[in-house]
Design a protein around this motif. Structure first.
Motif, mmCIF file in Angstrom:
data_model
loop_
_atom_site.group_PDB
_atom_site.id
_atom_site.type_symbol
_atom_site.label_atom_id
_atom_site.label_comp_id
_atom_site.label_asym_id
_atom_site.label_seq_id
_atom_site.Cartn_x
_atom_site.Cartn_y
_atom_site.Cartn_z
ATOM 1 N N PRO A 273 0.942 -1.082 0.062
ATOM 2 C CA PRO A 273 -0.043 0.082 -0.031
ATOM 3 C C PRO A 273 0.736 1.085 -0.039
ATOM 4 C CG PRO A 273 -0.040 -0.928 2.310
ATOM 5 C CD PRO A 273 0.728 -1.985 1.222
ATOM 6 N N ILE A 274 0.162 2.249 -0.303
ATOM 7 C CA ILE A 274 0.929 3.678 -0.421
ATOM 8 C C ILE A 274 0.614 4.221 0.960
ATOM 9 C CG2 ILE A 274 1.113 5.834 -1.619
ATOM 10 C CD1 ILE A 274 -0.047 4.710 -4.039
ATOM 11 N N GLU A 275 1.685 4.183 1.761
ATOM 12 C CA GLU A 275 1.549 4.786 3.136
ATOM 13 C C GLU A 275 0.838 5.990 3.360
ATOM 14 O OE1 GLU A 275 1.765 3.008 6.888
ATOM 15 O OE2 GLU A 275 2.495 2.137 5.023
ATOM 16 N N PRO A 276 1.163 6.941 2.546
ATOM 17 C CA PRO A 276 0.492 8.168 2.973
ATOM 18 C C PRO A 276 -1.216 8.294 2.767
ATOM 19 C CG PRO A 276 2.478 8.552 1.671
ATOM 20 C CD PRO A 276 2.131 7.066 1.625
ATOM 21 N N LEU A 277 -1.611 7.182 1.630
ATOM 22 C CA LEU A 277 -2.943 7.141 1.383
ATOM 23 C C LEU A 277 -3.692 6.182 2.426
ATOM 24 C CD1 LEU A 277 -2.867 6.155 -2.372
ATOM 25 C CD2 LEU A 277 -3.515 8.662 -1.249
ATOM 26 N N LEU A 278 -2.767 5.141 3.237
ATOM 27 C CA LEU A 278 -3.419 4.483 4.309
ATOM 28 C C LEU A 278 -3.789 5.461 5.450
ATOM 29 C CD1 LEU A 278 -1.756 1.004 4.428
ATOM 30 C CD2 LEU A 278 -4.195 1.647 3.907
ATOM 31 N N THR A 279 -2.987 6.322 5.602
ATOM 32 C CA THR A 279 -2.893 7.225 7.046
ATOM 33 C C THR A 279 -3.492 8.375 6.811
ATOM 34 O OG1 THR A 279 -0.679 8.064 6.494
ATOM 35 C CG2 THR A 279 -0.960 6.077 7.658
ATOM 36 N N LYS A 280 -3.890 8.873 5.635
ATOM 37 C CA LYS A 280 -4.428 10.136 5.494
ATOM 38 C C LYS A 280 -5.723 10.489 6.332
ATOM 39 C CE LYS A 280 -5.962 13.567 2.079
ATOM 40 N NZ LYS A 280 -6.121 13.724 0.471
ATOM 41 N N ASN A 281 -6.780 9.501 6.091
ATOM 42 C CA ASN A 281 -8.084 9.851 6.602
ATOM 43 C C ASN A 281 -8.090 9.144 8.168
ATOM 44 O OD1 ASN A 281 -8.778 11.451 4.666
ATOM 45 N ND2 ASN A 281 -9.627 9.710 3.469
ATOM 46 N N ALA A 358 -17.088 13.811 17.882
ATOM 47 C CA ALA A 358 -16.403 14.527 16.847
ATOM 48 C C ALA A 358 -15.789 13.691 15.831
ATOM 49 C CB ALA A 358 -15.309 15.158 17.602
ATOM 50 N N VAL A 359 -16.596 12.821 14.956
ATOM 51 C CA VAL A 359 -16.327 12.148 13.947
ATOM 52 C C VAL A 359 -15.529 12.852 12.884
ATOM 53 C CG1 VAL A 359 -16.831 9.892 12.526
ATOM 54 C CG2 VAL A 359 -17.564 10.085 14.922
ATOM 55 N N GLN A 360 -14.261 12.350 12.386
ATOM 56 C CA GLN A 360 -13.864 12.977 11.201
ATOM 57 C C GLN A 360 -13.876 12.146 10.002
ATOM 58 O OE1 GLN A 360 -10.479 13.541 13.955
ATOM 59 N NE2 GLN A 360 -10.042 15.415 12.659
ATOM 60 N N THR A 361 -13.882 10.832 10.024
ATOM 61 C CA THR A 361 -14.017 9.982 8.757
ATOM 62 C C THR A 361 -15.147 8.894 9.082
ATOM 63 O OG1 THR A 361 -11.588 10.227 8.561
ATOM 64 C CG2 THR A 361 -12.632 8.585 7.422
ATOM 65 N N VAL A 362 -15.842 8.780 8.058
ATOM 66 C CA VAL A 362 -16.837 7.540 8.265
ATOM 67 C C VAL A 362 -16.643 6.713 6.762
ATOM 68 C CG1 VAL A 362 -19.235 7.078 8.023
ATOM 69 C CG2 VAL A 362 -18.455 9.252 9.297
ATOM 70 N N VAL A 397 -22.601 14.970 6.762
ATOM 71 C CA VAL A 397 -22.581 16.259 6.239
ATOM 72 C C VAL A 397 -23.189 17.277 7.218
ATOM 73 C CG1 VAL A 397 -23.546 17.822 4.343
ATOM 74 C CG2 VAL A 397 -22.849 15.693 3.668
ATOM 75 N N LYS A 398 -24.277 16.995 7.771
ATOM 76 C CA LYS A 398 -24.854 17.873 8.868
ATOM 77 C C LYS A 398 -23.854 18.240 9.973
ATOM 78 C CE LYS A 398 -29.302 18.747 11.346
ATOM 79 N NZ LYS A 398 -30.474 18.045 11.841
ATOM 80 N N LYS A 399 -23.119 17.217 10.228
ATOM 81 C CA LYS A 399 -22.371 17.180 11.467
ATOM 82 C C LYS A 399 -20.825 17.565 11.050
ATOM 83 C CE LYS A 399 -25.601 16.951 14.461
ATOM 84 N NZ LYS A 399 -26.055 18.008 15.256
ATOM 85 N N GLY A 400 -20.561 17.860 9.884
ATOM 86 C CA GLY A 400 -19.350 18.521 9.388
ATOM 87 C C GLY A 400 -18.211 17.054 9.278
ATOM 88 N N VAL A 401 -18.525 16.131 9.304
ATOM 89 C CA VAL A 401 -17.458 14.961 8.877
ATOM 90 C C VAL A 401 -16.563 15.370 7.702
ATOM 91 C CG1 VAL A 401 -17.118 12.560 8.329
ATOM 92 C CG2 VAL A 401 -18.828 13.266 9.951
ATOM 93 N N GLU A 402 -15.262 15.135 7.812
ATOM 94 C CA GLU A 402 -14.383 15.338 6.689
ATOM 95 C C GLU A 402 -14.395 14.585 5.657
ATOM 96 O OE1 GLU A 402 -10.530 15.504 8.583
ATOM 97 O OE2 GLU A 402 -11.002 16.769 10.081
ATOM 98 N N THR A 403 -14.584 13.208 5.936
ATOM 99 C CA THR A 403 -14.425 12.376 4.820
ATOM 100 C C THR A 403 -15.697 11.105 4.880
ATOM 101 O OG1 THR A 403 -12.001 12.470 4.653
ATOM 102 C CG2 THR A 403 -12.973 10.693 3.300
ATOM 103 N N PHE A 404 -16.260 10.731 3.705
ATOM 104 C CA PHE A 404 -17.375 9.982 3.894
ATOM 105 C C PHE A 404 -17.258 8.836 2.614
ATOM 106 C CE2 PHE A 404 -21.274 7.852 2.804
ATOM 107 C CZ PHE A 404 -21.810 7.752 3.847
ATOM 108 N N VAL A 405 -16.999 7.491 2.904
ATOM 109 C CA VAL A 405 -16.646 6.757 1.897
ATOM 110 C C VAL A 405 -17.776 5.486 1.891
ATOM 111 C CG1 VAL A 405 -14.979 5.148 0.812
ATOM 112 C CG2 VAL A 405 -14.164 7.164 2.207
ATOM 113 N N LEU A 406 -18.403 5.514 0.568
ATOM 114 C CA LEU A 406 -19.386 4.229 0.505
ATOM 115 C C LEU A 406 -18.740 3.389 0.002
ATOM 116 C CD1 LEU A 406 -22.191 3.196 0.406
ATOM 117 C CD2 LEU A 406 -22.414 4.640 -1.987
ATOM 118 N N ILE A 407 -19.224 2.086 0.620
ATOM 119 C CA ILE A 407 -18.431 0.932 0.219
ATOM 120 C C ILE A 407 -19.574 0.340 -0.730
ATOM 121 C CG2 ILE A 407 -17.674 -1.399 0.444
ATOM 122 C CD1 ILE A 407 -16.718 0.539 3.272
#
Length: 625
Positions: A273-281, A358-362, A397-407
């Motif tokens: 894996p590309i390490e910066p991509l794994l850790t970014k979020n 205070a969730v930042q990534t979902v 979106v309403k609570k200002g999460v930074e990143t949302f990923v749908l699988i």
């Protein structure tokens, strides 16, 4: 006789050691007498004439030297090179001691005796232990059928496992197979090395082999696949040693032998894996996973905790699934884990959880995924998959999460079933939401089947093979894309880090696999043979049951094959696909909240799917559940 040996074996360790010591004390004086008899060519010679004290002294010193070198601590049945080394040191010590006694004239031993006595002492101890070992093994194994093993790979790992199997009660190694011409024909560790051709032509039949063990723990998946295909015509069970990262202690044990996992053969060689991509979020962030107890959700959690999140919220509807992943994560990481029992259809609860922690990534993995079940329960499937996604992304979106990923899934592409259509509706909502706001980065990751997940064909086929068959396959030509769960989860995390908003990412799934071929390979790895239709020869049949409602022969990953671009990760593509404005979709999702499993509501829901999901057409009679 056998009962007597079993009784002797059941004695305590201390009793066995004392018995061997007493046996040596009894025999060593006789050895000393033999030395004198040989020296004088007189079998009537008296042992050290007039020196009975010297006789006692020498016997005692011999046993003491064996004790000092630890010769009595070895288990006779585990005879080894280390024992021979210890014995050699004990004998050398005794010979030196005898020479010193003779030189200092403390005994009347002639200078020709010590070396001769040393050879006899070494021979006696070695022979007596070997004889005991032979008798015990012969008696206890005379009726035991041992697996006759051929070892593929005559390298260090192969030699180590051969040495271990030689002392096994269940296996017996008979020869090596190796592709290196320099090794072929050689004898290594008492076993001959054959080429693959020689093994097939005569060795397998000559030695009545039951099993082939692949002892090449460092080879790639593609090379392993080549070897297995080479060995398949032998119709023998194939086992392997795990890779080198799992053999951490450097000593190979019988317990390391395992069946070849079909997952290893279908999965490609992993790209680091590309390490910066794994850790970014993830790193130092509060991360939340919905559907955390499922196959993908739980593996996402395992990958996430490796990348040092500040906190991980695991959100799951099923109590036992939540309990299981929570317990596993706590045992294997120091991350702060927050387990939440809840449904993605509770938008208010999702908002409270996201705000409280205070969730930042979902990572949104919660979904119903079994095609026939969702086909029978279309409203439940639509609500959970489409509406549940809408509620989750609304809350994020309403609570200002930074990143949302749908699988998402390849079944969302031109779907023929409600499950795939419901996932495409979820994708459309996320795409629409991404266009009207820029606070939350929303991404969609689409991939095919994951090997070993709940409901996967792999565990089903294993179960059917263990019961003697038949294996059930829906159609002879049905194909699917496969990926291992860890690889899929790592790529999901990396794809999410590549997103800019509304992206649809596709994971490179390799080549599609024909399910019939998968079934055949699993039977072969078990050492069994497929029984073809109309034949009585073979062990396991394949029954073709016909495609289930909503099931496709082939799955696709792209709606528009031409509208894609390569990302900085070689196995992640970005797709640009048709979407709809949010204000057009919202009324439909509002209505989804209210509908029930009536024939009228189901008709309405399926009509909306036909309108908005490219390629979807309802099939068969409407199921009212």
């Amino acid at each position: 006789m056998k009962r007597t040996i079993i009784q002797l074996l059941s004695m305590s360790r201390r009793t066995k050691q004392v018995s061997l010591l007493l046996l040596d004390l009894l025999i060593l004086p006789i050895l000393l007498w033999i030395c004198y008899a040989i020296r004088l060519f007189d079998w009537n010679v008296e042992i050290i004439p007039g020196m009975i004290l010297s006789w006692i002294l020498i016997s005692g010193l011999s046993v003491l030297s064996l004790l000092l070198m630890g010769a009595y601590h070895f288990i006779v049945r585990a005879f080894s090179e280390l024992f021979i080394t210890k014995l050699a040191f004990a004998v050398s010590l005794m010979v030196i001691t005898l020479y010193l006694l003779a030189y200092m004239k403390l005994t009347s031993i002639p200078m020709s005796i010590p070396l001769m006595y040393g050879f006899f002492m070494f021979g006696w101890v070695w022979f007596s232990r070997a004889l005991i070992r032979f008798i015990v093994q012969a008696m206890l194994r005379s009726k035991a059928r041992k697996k006759r093993v051929a070892i593929y790979g005559a390298g260090l790992a192969g030699q180590q496992i051969a040495a271990v199997l030689l002392h096994s009660d269940e296996h017996i190694p008979l020869f090596f197979i190796d592709s290196k011409k320099t090794l072929q024909g050689q004898i290594i560790g008492g076993l001959k090395v054959y080429s693959v051709e020689e093994a097939f032509n005569r060795a397998f039949k000559k030695y009545a082999i039951d099993e082939i063990l692949i002892a090449l723990p460092s080879i790639s998946r593609s090379r392993k696949n080549e070897i297995i295909k080479l060995l398949e015509p032998a119709h023998l069970k194939i086992t392997e040693l795990p890779d080198m990262t799992q053999l951490m202690d450097g000593e190979i044990k019988i317990s390391d032998i395992r069946e070849v996992d079909i997952i290893d053969l279908l999965g490609r060689d992993p790209i680091p894996p590309i390490e910066p991509l794994l850790t970014k979020n993830i790193q130092d962030k509060v991360v939340m996973v919905t559907g955390a107890g499922g196959s993908i959700g739980s593996e996402l959690c395992r990958q996430i905790v490796k990348n040092q999140p500040k906190q991980l919220i695991i959100y799951e509807l099923t109590e036992f699934a939540l309990y299981s992943i929570d317990k596993e994560l706590r045992l294997n990481s120091n991350c702060n884990i927050i387990p939440i029992l809840g449904s993605v259809l509770e938008q208010g609860k999702l908002e409270r959880v996201i705000e409280q922690y205070a969730v930042q990534t979902v990572y949104h993995a919660a979904a119903y995924k079994h095609v026939p079940l969702v086909e029978c329960n279309p409203i439940a499937g639509l609500k959970n998959n489409a509406l549940g996604t809408a509620f989750s992304v609304n809350a994020a979106v309403k609570k200002g999460v930074e990143t949302f990923v749908l699988i998402s899934t390849d079944k969302a592409v031109r779907p023929t079933n409600v499950m795939g259509a419901s996932k495409r509706m979820a994708e459309l909502y996320c795409q629409a939401m991404a266009k009207v706001q820029h606070q939350t980065q929303i991404s969609i990751v689409r991939f095919g089947n994951v090997l070993g997940s709940s409901g996967s064909v792999v565990p089903l086929f294993k179960q059917q093979i263990s019961k003697g068959g038949p294996i059930t396959v829906t159609h002879p030509e049905v194909t699917r894309y496969f990926m291992t769960i860890p690889e899929a989860s790592q790529l999901v995390i990396q794809a999410g880090a590549l997103g800019t908003g509304g992206d649809v990412f596709l994971l490179d799934m390799g080549d599609a696999v024909r399910i019939q071929d998968l079934a055949r390979q699993m039977v072969t790895l078990s050492g069994l043979q497929i029984r073809e239709a109309g034949s009585t020869y073979g062990d396991i049949e394949i029954h073709y049951t016909g495609l289930r409602p909503g099931e496709k022969l082939y799955e696709e990953l792209l709606i528009d094959q031409d509208d894609t671009e390569v990302t900085e990760h070689s196995r992640i593509l970005r797709s640009f696909e048709k979407d709809f404005p949010l204000d057009e979709l919202q009324p439909i999702f509002k209505s989804l909240e209210k509908i029930k499993a009536t024939e009228q509501d189901i008709n309405w829901a399926l009509t909306q799917l036909e309108c908005y999901v490219d390629g979807y057409r309802r099939s068969g009679q409407i199921q009212v559940n």
